[in-house]
Design a protein around this motif. Sequence first.
Motif, PDB file in Angstrom:
ATOM      1  N   PHE A   8      22.847  53.281  23.401  1.00  0.00           N
ATOM      2  CA  PHE A   8      23.628  51.978  23.739  1.00  0.00           C
ATOM      3  C   PHE A   8      24.136  52.166  25.275  1.00  0.00           C
ATOM      4  O   PHE A   8      24.884  53.319  25.342  1.00  0.00           O
ATOM      5  CB  PHE A   8      24.834  51.850  22.694  1.00  0.00           C
ATOM      6  N   VAL A   9      24.121  51.373  26.042  1.00  0.00           N
ATOM      7  CA  VAL A   9      24.577  51.445  27.527  1.00  0.00           C
ATOM      8  C   VAL A   9      25.211  50.313  27.797  1.00  0.00           C
ATOM      9  O   VAL A   9      24.819  49.056  27.451  1.00  0.00           O
ATOM     10  CB  VAL A   9      23.399  51.434  28.571  1.00  0.00           C
ATOM     11  N   TYR A  10      26.552  50.494  28.127  1.00  0.00           N
ATOM     12  CA  TYR A  10      27.450  49.362  28.347  1.00  0.00           C
ATOM     13  C   TYR A  10      28.012  49.261  29.916  1.00  0.00           C
ATOM     14  O   TYR A  10      28.277  50.462  30.173  1.00  0.00           O
ATOM     15  CB  TYR A  10      28.635  49.181  27.514  1.00  0.00           C
ATOM     16  N   GLU A  11      28.225  48.281  30.396  1.00  0.00           N
ATOM     17  CA  GLU A  11      28.737  48.295  31.843  1.00  0.00           C
ATOM     18  C   GLU A  11      29.508  46.840  32.088  1.00  0.00           C
ATOM     19  O   GLU A  11      29.179  46.031  31.504  1.00  0.00           O
ATOM     20  CB  GLU A  11      27.615  48.397  32.726  1.00  0.00           C
ATOM     21  N   THR A  12      30.797  46.978  32.471  1.00  0.00           N
ATOM     22  CA  THR A  12      31.635  46.011  32.859  1.00  0.00           C
ATOM     23  C   THR A  12      32.267  46.085  34.234  1.00  0.00           C
ATOM     24  O   THR A  12      32.377  47.005  34.696  1.00  0.00           O
ATOM     25  CB  THR A  12      32.555  45.635  31.732  1.00  0.00           C
ATOM     26  N   VAL A  13      32.259  44.813  35.017  1.00  0.00           N
ATOM     27  CA  VAL A  13      33.009  45.054  36.290  1.00  0.00           C
ATOM     28  C   VAL A  13      34.077  44.254  36.143  1.00  0.00           C
ATOM     29  O   VAL A  13      34.488  43.251  35.632  1.00  0.00           O
ATOM     30  CB  VAL A  13      31.966  43.970  37.255  1.00  0.00           C
ATOM     31  N   ILE A  14      35.280  44.908  36.430  1.00  0.00           N
ATOM     32  CA  ILE A  14      36.619  44.425  36.599  1.00  0.00           C
ATOM     33  C   ILE A  14      36.907  43.967  37.981  1.00  0.00           C
ATOM     34  O   ILE A  14      36.975  45.006  38.786  1.00  0.00           O
ATOM     35  CB  ILE A  14      37.568  45.600  36.139  1.00  0.00           C
ATOM     36  N   SER A  15      36.962  42.562  38.180  1.00  0.00           N
ATOM     37  CA  SER A  15      37.251  42.215  39.509  1.00  0.00           C
ATOM     38  C   SER A  15      38.793  41.395  39.482  1.00  0.00           C
ATOM     39  O   SER A  15      38.854  40.765  40.480  1.00  0.00           O
ATOM     40  CB  SER A  15      36.075  41.341  39.935  1.00  0.00           C
ATOM     41  N   ASP A  16      39.125  41.411  38.299  1.00  0.00           N
ATOM     42  CA  ASP A  16      40.333  40.449  38.321  1.00  0.00           C
ATOM     43  C   ASP A  16      41.383  41.137  39.129  1.00  0.00           C
ATOM     44  O   ASP A  16      41.812  42.197  38.731  1.00  0.00           O
ATOM     45  CB  ASP A  16      40.652  40.272  36.868  1.00  0.00           C
ATOM     46  N   ALA A  17      42.174  40.393  39.933  1.00  0.00           N
ATOM     47  CA  ALA A  17      43.044  40.914  40.736  1.00  0.00           C
ATOM     48  C   ALA A  17      44.215  41.271  40.002  1.00  0.00           C
ATOM     49  O   ALA A  17      44.720  42.597  40.424  1.00  0.00           O
ATOM     50  CB  ALA A  17      43.196  39.913  41.811  1.00  0.00           C
ATOM     51  N   ALA A  18      44.599  40.475  38.931  1.00  0.00           N
ATOM     52  CA  ALA A  18      45.627  41.045  38.052  1.00  0.00           C
ATOM     53  C   ALA A  18      45.437  42.362  37.524  1.00  0.00           C
ATOM     54  O   ALA A  18      46.465  43.150  37.434  1.00  0.00           O
ATOM     55  CB  ALA A  18      46.043  40.170  37.113  1.00  0.00           C
ATOM     56  N   GLN A  19      44.467  42.548  36.909  1.00  0.00           N
ATOM     57  CA  GLN A  19      44.121  44.008  36.169  1.00  0.00           C
ATOM     58  C   GLN A  19      44.091  45.024  37.116  1.00  0.00           C
ATOM     59  O   GLN A  19      44.654  46.047  36.938  1.00  0.00           O
ATOM     60  CB  GLN A  19      42.522  43.578  35.309  1.00  0.00           C
ATOM     61  N   ILE A  20      43.293  44.724  38.257  1.00  0.00           N
ATOM     62  CA  ILE A  20      43.212  45.857  39.370  1.00  0.00           C
ATOM     63  C   ILE A  20      44.575  46.351  39.914  1.00  0.00           C
ATOM     64  O   ILE A  20      44.937  47.372  40.097  1.00  0.00           O
ATOM     65  CB  ILE A  20      42.508  45.207  40.602  1.00  0.00           C
ATOM     66  N   SER A  21      45.449  45.243  40.023  1.00  0.00           N
ATOM     67  CA  SER A  21      46.904  45.620  40.352  1.00  0.00           C
ATOM     68  C   SER A  21      47.856  46.620  39.462  1.00  0.00           C
ATOM     69  O   SER A  21      48.318  47.223  39.890  1.00  0.00           O
ATOM     70  CB  SER A  21      47.618  44.438  41.073  1.00  0.00           C
ATOM     71  N   LYS A  22      47.234  45.862  38.190  1.00  0.00           N
ATOM     72  CA  LYS A  22      48.120  46.739  37.111  1.00  0.00           C
ATOM     73  C   LYS A  22      47.558  48.203  36.964  1.00  0.00           C
ATOM     74  O   LYS A  22      48.561  49.230  36.832  1.00  0.00           O
ATOM     75  CB  LYS A  22      47.845  46.118  35.872  1.00  0.00           C
ATOM     76  N   ILE A  23      46.293  48.506  37.192  1.00  0.00           N
ATOM     77  CA  ILE A  23      45.538  49.838  37.375  1.00  0.00           C
ATOM     78  C   ILE A  23      46.072  50.668  38.480  1.00  0.00           C
ATOM     79  O   ILE A  23      46.804  51.776  38.142  1.00  0.00           O
ATOM     80  CB  ILE A  23      44.324  49.856  37.590  1.00  0.00           C
ATOM     81  N   MET A  24      46.490  49.855  39.335  1.00  0.00           N
ATOM     82  CA  MET A  24      46.798  50.485  41.022  1.00  0.00           C
ATOM     83  C   MET A  24      48.262  50.811  40.617  1.00  0.00           C
ATOM     84  O   MET A  24      48.953  51.918  41.006  1.00  0.00           O
ATOM     85  CB  MET A  24      46.854  49.539  42.018  1.00  0.00           C
TER      86      MET A  24
END
Lengths: 200, 148
Positions: free
Chosen positions: A123-139
């Motif tokens: 099983f291979v999964y990939e997702t792209v996180i491009s939501d600015a709100a999510q990226i800023s929360k990670i940062m």
Amino acid sequence: MGTLGEFRKHWFVTSLCILCAMIFFASLLLSSANYIRIIDAREVVVLADAQESAEELPNGSLVLGLSIEFRNPSAFSLAISSVSWAVSLDISDLGGSPYLPLANVYKGTTESLFVDPGETEVFVYETVISDAAQISKIMEFIDYSAGQGDDYTLETAPYSHDFRVTSWIGDFRHDYQYSGEFYLNDMVRLERSYSEGEYS
Amino acid sequence: MRIRLEDFRRMLAVSLFSIPAVAFVIFDFVFPNISTPSLEKNMLVAFLLSILFGMPAGYFLKRTDLAILTVLIYLALGYVVGIVAYSAPFIFYEFSIIFPGVYFLFFLNRTIILILIIFLGGIVGTVIGQLLRESAETEETAQWFAKP
């Protein structure tokens, strides 16, 4: 007349009895062998070789991925009934919500995917996180961790992957509805999971 | 009631005809989805089959008390064989039972009513077996004295 003499005298009835006994004995052996192979399948079918990945794209987006093997060395084919993958980040230190959900995939198959005996399904999964709100929360988490002495980047943050797969062993009946018979469904159901680096 | 050694031997020998069948029905009652063929926990079919299992005891043992005792013997030994089949993965292979007490109590709990049904059917079967034997002997005698 002795027992053997009695059996010889009534050879027809004796033969019928022996035939019936042999048929039932063969059925018992066959059923018992099924039981042994099912218990064996419950032991040997595993998830393995999970590889988590995180990659930062030039545009600042984040690609998260998981590759995992579902190995079936058992004697039965497995009908996969549901597969789910979720990835999140533990941000409980920041206060507020304890987890930041980043991706969630669930597939409840109507036409089951089969994994044949001796085969391995990857099983291979990939997702792209491009939501600015999510990226800023990670940062925000990365900045907070830096203050705590942990040197994280978008690619090395401790993302938590949770993968679960449910399958049915062989084509044994598993639609029992009465609560006293649920153990029959459970016996031929296999649930395997990979969560935070641990297989179960 | 006096049981001679010859009677006991015959009871054991006759029990052998019914032990595999009883063991299979008991195992099938616990795991109807993995046994082949399956009665699917049908009590009526189990009762009718258990009549069949009791017939050899009635056919080969003329004394009713010994026939009923034979039913008890094949029921007990069949149950033991059923437990062996139920425990086969743990007896013959290296799988381990996590809760042995619960494991065997579960088996007993699932099969206790079935045991009574098989016993009842076995007794009915012995009567039918004896009737069959008498009928066969009557026919045999009639043929023996029949005019050529």
